[in-house]
Design an enzyme around this catalytic site. Structure first.
Site, PDB file in Angstrom:
ATOM      1  N   LYS A   1     -13.918  -2.775   7.484  1.00  0.00           N
ATOM      2  CA  LYS A   1     -13.568  -3.688   6.398  1.00  0.00           C
ATOM      3  C   LYS A   1     -14.601  -4.800   6.297  1.00  0.00           C
ATOM      4  CE  LYS A   1     -10.561  -6.535   9.350  1.00  0.00           C
ATOM      5  NZ  LYS A   1      -9.227  -7.130   9.533  1.00  0.00           N
TER       6      LYS A   1
ATOM      7  N   CYS B   1       0.779  -1.231   0.000  1.00  0.00           N
ATOM      8  CA  CYS B   1       0.000   0.000   0.000  1.00  0.00           C
ATOM      9  C   CYS B   1       0.822   1.298   0.000  1.00  0.00           C
ATOM     10  CB  CYS B   1      -1.040  -0.012   1.125  1.00  0.00           C
ATOM     11  SG  CYS B   1      -0.688  -1.081   2.495  1.00  0.00           S
TER      12      CYS B   1
ATOM     13  N   HIS C   1      -5.554  -1.315  -4.985  1.00  0.00           N
ATOM     14  CA  HIS C   1      -5.939  -0.156  -4.186  1.00  0.00           C
ATOM     15  C   HIS C   1      -6.756   0.782  -5.073  1.00  0.00           C
ATOM     16  CE1 HIS C   1      -2.527  -1.750  -1.856  1.00  0.00           C
ATOM     17  NE2 HIS C   1      -3.248  -1.341  -0.836  1.00  0.00           N
TER      18      HIS C   1
ATOM     19  N   ARG D   1       7.296 -11.284   5.075  1.00  0.00           N
ATOM     20  CA  ARG D   1       7.004 -10.991   6.478  1.00  0.00           C
ATOM     21  C   ARG D   1       7.623 -12.084   7.339  1.00  0.00           C
ATOM     22  NH1 ARG D   1       0.523  -9.585   6.069  1.00  0.00           N
ATOM     23  NH2 ARG D   1       0.722  -7.947   4.488  1.00  0.00           N
TER      24      ARG D   1
ATOM     25  N   GLN E   1       0.695 -11.184  -3.362  1.00  0.00           N
ATOM     26  CA  GLN E   1      -0.717 -10.851  -3.205  1.00  0.00           C
ATOM     27  C   GLN E   1      -1.306 -10.370  -4.522  1.00  0.00           C
ATOM     28  OE1 GLN E   1      -0.089  -7.887  -0.066  1.00  0.00           O
ATOM     29  NE2 GLN E   1      -1.375  -9.125   1.256  1.00  0.00           N
TER      30      GLN E   1
ATOM     31  N   HIS F   1      -8.355  -0.748   0.214  1.00  0.00           N
ATOM     32  CA  HIS F   1      -7.435  -1.872   0.049  1.00  0.00           C
ATOM     33  C   HIS F   1      -8.294  -3.094  -0.309  1.00  0.00           C
ATOM     34  CE1 HIS F   1      -4.228   0.110   2.671  1.00  0.00           C
ATOM     35  NE2 HIS F   1      -5.320   0.793   2.991  1.00  0.00           N
TER      36      HIS F   1
ATOM     37  N   ASP G   1      -2.924  -7.808  -5.080  1.00  0.00           N
ATOM     38  CA  ASP G   1      -3.213  -6.603  -4.313  1.00  0.00           C
ATOM     39  C   ASP G   1      -3.775  -5.514  -5.217  1.00  0.00           C
ATOM     40  OD1 ASP G   1      -3.327  -5.398  -1.905  1.00  0.00           O
ATOM     41  OD2 ASP G   1      -1.170  -5.235  -1.594  1.00  0.00           O
TER      42      ASP G   1
END
Length: 657
Positions: free
Chosen positions: A482, A351, A402, A380, A398, A528, A400
């Site tokens: 969320k 992000c 946005h 991570r 991911q 997100h 991912d």
């Protein structure tokens, strides 16, 4: 299992000499001339209910059957037929197991023992690792305690007395737990025979209530999950309301073991792990083919839904993570490296980098919504004890995305995203999706008005689906509410994959603005969103859901061409080449082996279609088609088989196709 049991008299109106009126779930009422326990109410209704009672729910609060009701209240008697009842059974079974362990191994110290999905565990500090023989002995001791039908009694102690008690017992871990519980309130304890444990409860009224339980495994676990602390012995178990339920569960466990993605990953040549790169998968050709098929599919989905794909660096100066707030909150989960006298972080998420892309060039309200997507490689730190094949890794990618938008666009963007998400899940063969809305936590950023608007937008989007959804009060992120999307696999297990989160915080913190219609500068809202979550974990879910027999569109190899003798080799090569030219993933097996052996081997490799070629097929220009499940589809021309294969692939994994 810490703290006070909920449901103390501060939660209920208290009249010392009251005559409580109890309202039951069916709406009927019962009047009592004095305070009455939950067990007393059950007894007054009937001996059968009294015998079955495990706990009670008083004005919505779960309590022991010994809990005294002093004033008017609503009461539900909890039995093994209720989800709450099964949880109480498992909670109590952890204590039963701990008592059995200390009877057999008096030097063992008890630490924590929570309920988990389908069971419970308890961590013990002991001088050696428990063995399978130990588990059998512990289970036998548990059954002996059940026969004794010991009364389970709740008591409350001030903290200093509780600490003195456990110090005297030599329970160092319990002392540490109590010393770290915030507040000054007295603590609740449960005693059964010679065993006492710190616990909030509630618990079953006696050890004779257990009908069906099983200890399933033992593993190592660090105290407090910290690899710098001592290793404990974690014993897992399960408990059910009946022997039949336990039998069905153990059958599911056996099936789950057959479907274990780690075992199938090795068998099918998909991936492996090794110590030189803990938690980081090595993808083999078959696994990487599947990975690329999924990525290509998601890439097209994003193009079709107006996402702009980007790519951002994996190493980013640590100062960005400090500005974004990730360094202060997730420092222990981040890998870092120093070079040229600068500290860099290997990105744990995408992000902040996506905001850097948004910040390049002046943006107008006319540019919104702007949807950015990245197959972002992240790292991570996961403790070694928590890693589990592809399901929990240190290196992952991911899907991912946005979405930068205005407040007014939140609802429509969320609604569009959900339609997209449901369509993708159906293509992968998942029709049942569990929806959960997580709302504002106590500690948060942004005004209440902003939260009201965001939560209402998410609620409206959920309501518009016409599907059931669950509310999770206070479970939102500090920066916004969320929605979580969880799949239910073929074994009924819930797998949380997708999410969409509203973020008021990060764009402002990292200086993202756009020119509004009134020419003012405003901060965009950032949504997100992810559908699959991490590719690695989603592939693990797929492998176990399908037991490795992937839908044809996902299979690394879709067709095997098998010759019966060397005379058909040239024909097989031509069939293979023609299939590849049409975009199918095919390979020939021309080894000098019996056809039955080859059919069995390729079936075990879960290849969807086996084309058997003998002299007859060469002469007629056909192929004999078999499925991996053993179904004989008979002879087909090459064109007919290609049409059949194309139709199946175009249906993806949809059950309604």
């Amino acid at each position: 299992m810490l703290g006070l049991q909920p449901g103390c008299t501060s939660n209920l109106k208290y009249w010392v000499y009251g005559m409580p009126q109890i309202t039951l779930p069916d709406g009927s009422t019962r009047q009592y001339d004095r305070p009455v326990t939950v067990a007393g109410v059950a007894e007054s209704i009937g001996p059968g209910l009294a015998k079955a009672a495990l706990a009670g729910r008083v004005d919505g609060v779960l309590v022991d059957t010994s809990f005294t009701i002093d004033s008017d209240a609503e009461l539900a008697i909890v039995t093994e037929r209720d989800d709450d009842g099964i949880e109480v059974l498992r909670h109590s079974c952890a204590h039963l197991m701990a008592q059995a362990v200390q009877r057999l191994f008096p030097k063992a110290q008890v630490t924590i023992g929570p309920v988990i999905e389908d069971g419970f565990f308890y961590d013990f500090a002991f001088e050696r690792a428990f063995t399978p023989e130990d588990l059998a002995a512990i289970e036998k001791a548990m059954k002996e305690i059940v026969k004794q039908d010991l009364t389970v009694e709740r008591s409350v102690l001030p903290r200093d007395e509780a600490i003195a008690l456990f110090k005297e017992m030599g329970e160092e871990y319990k002392v540490e737990i109590i010393e770290n519980i915030p507040g000054e309130e007295p603590l609740s304890f449960y005693r059964q025979g010679d065993f006492i444990d710190l616990c909030r409860g509630p618990h079953v009224p006696s050890t004779g209530k257990f009908k069906a339980f099983k200890l399933t495994s033992v593993a190592g676990a660090y105290w407090r999950g910290d690899s710098d602390k001592e290793m404990l012995q974690r014993v897992y178990g399960t408990a059910w309301g009946s022997k039949q339920d336990l039998k069905l569960y153990l059958q599911r466990l056996e099936e789950a073991e057959k479907r274990d993605h780690r075992k199938l990953g090795k068998q099918l040549g998909l991936f492996h792990f090794q110590e030189e790169a803990p938690g980081m998968p090595f993808w083999h050709p078959n696994g990487w083919t599947m990975y690329q098929v999924i990525q290509d599919y998601m890439q097209q989905v994003q193009v079709d839904n107006d996402y702009k794909e980007i790519k951002t660096p994996q190493l980013v100066d640590y100062s960005l993570w400090e500005r974004s707030g990730h360094a202060s909150k997730f420092a222990d989960e981040m890998f870092s490296v120093e070079s040229d006298n600068r500290m860099y972080a290997i990105k744990p998420m995408n992000c902040p980098c996506h905001i850097q892309v948004f910040n390049q060039g002046l943006k107008s309200y006319r540019d919104l919504p702007l949807r950015l997507a990245e197959f972002g490689s992240c790292h991570r730190y996961e403790p070694s004890g928590s890693m589990h094949g592809l399901m929990r890794v240190r290196s992952f990618v991911q899907d991912d995305g946005h979405i930068f938008c205005t407040e007014e666009q939140i609802q429509s963007e969320v609604a569009d995203f959900m339609q997209l998400l449901f369509s993708v899940y159906r293509d992968f063969g998942f029709d049942e999706v569990i929806l959960r809305l997580s709302t504002r936590p106590e500690k948060r950023v942004g005004s209440d008005e902003l939260w009201d608007s965001a939560e209402q937008a998410l609620k409206d989007a959920l309501i518009a689906t016409g599907l059931d959804w669950q509310l999770q009060p206070g479970e939102g992120a500090f920066y916004g509410p969320k929605i979580e999307y969880s799949l239910k696999d073929c074994m009924g297990r819930v797998q949380q994959c997708g999410t969409i989160q509203v973020d008021f915080f990060l764009p402002e913190r990292l200086g993202a603005t756009y020119v509004a219609e009134d020419s003012s500068r405003k901060t965009p809202v950032m949504l997100h969103r992810a559908i699959l979550g991490s590719f690695e974990r989603f592939i693990g879910v797929l492998i176990e859901h399908y037991a490795g027999a992937m839908p044809t569109w996902l299979s690394p190899q879709q067709v095997s061409i098998l010759n019966i003798t060397d005379k058909q080799s040239e024909y097989c090569r031509k069939v293979e080449e023609s299939l590849k030219n049409k975009g199918f993933r095919a390979a020939s097996d021309l080894r000098n082996e019996k056809i039955g052996f080859k059919i069995r081997e390729h079936s075990l490799q879960k290849i969807p279609y086996l084309l058997v070629v003998g002299d007859k097929e060469v002469e007629s220009g056909t192929v004999a088609v078999r499925t991996r499940g053993g179904e004989d589809l008979g002879a087909m021309t090459f064109e007919d088989f290609c049409d059949h294969l194309s139709q199946e692939i175009s249906n993806y994994g949809r059950s309604d196709s």
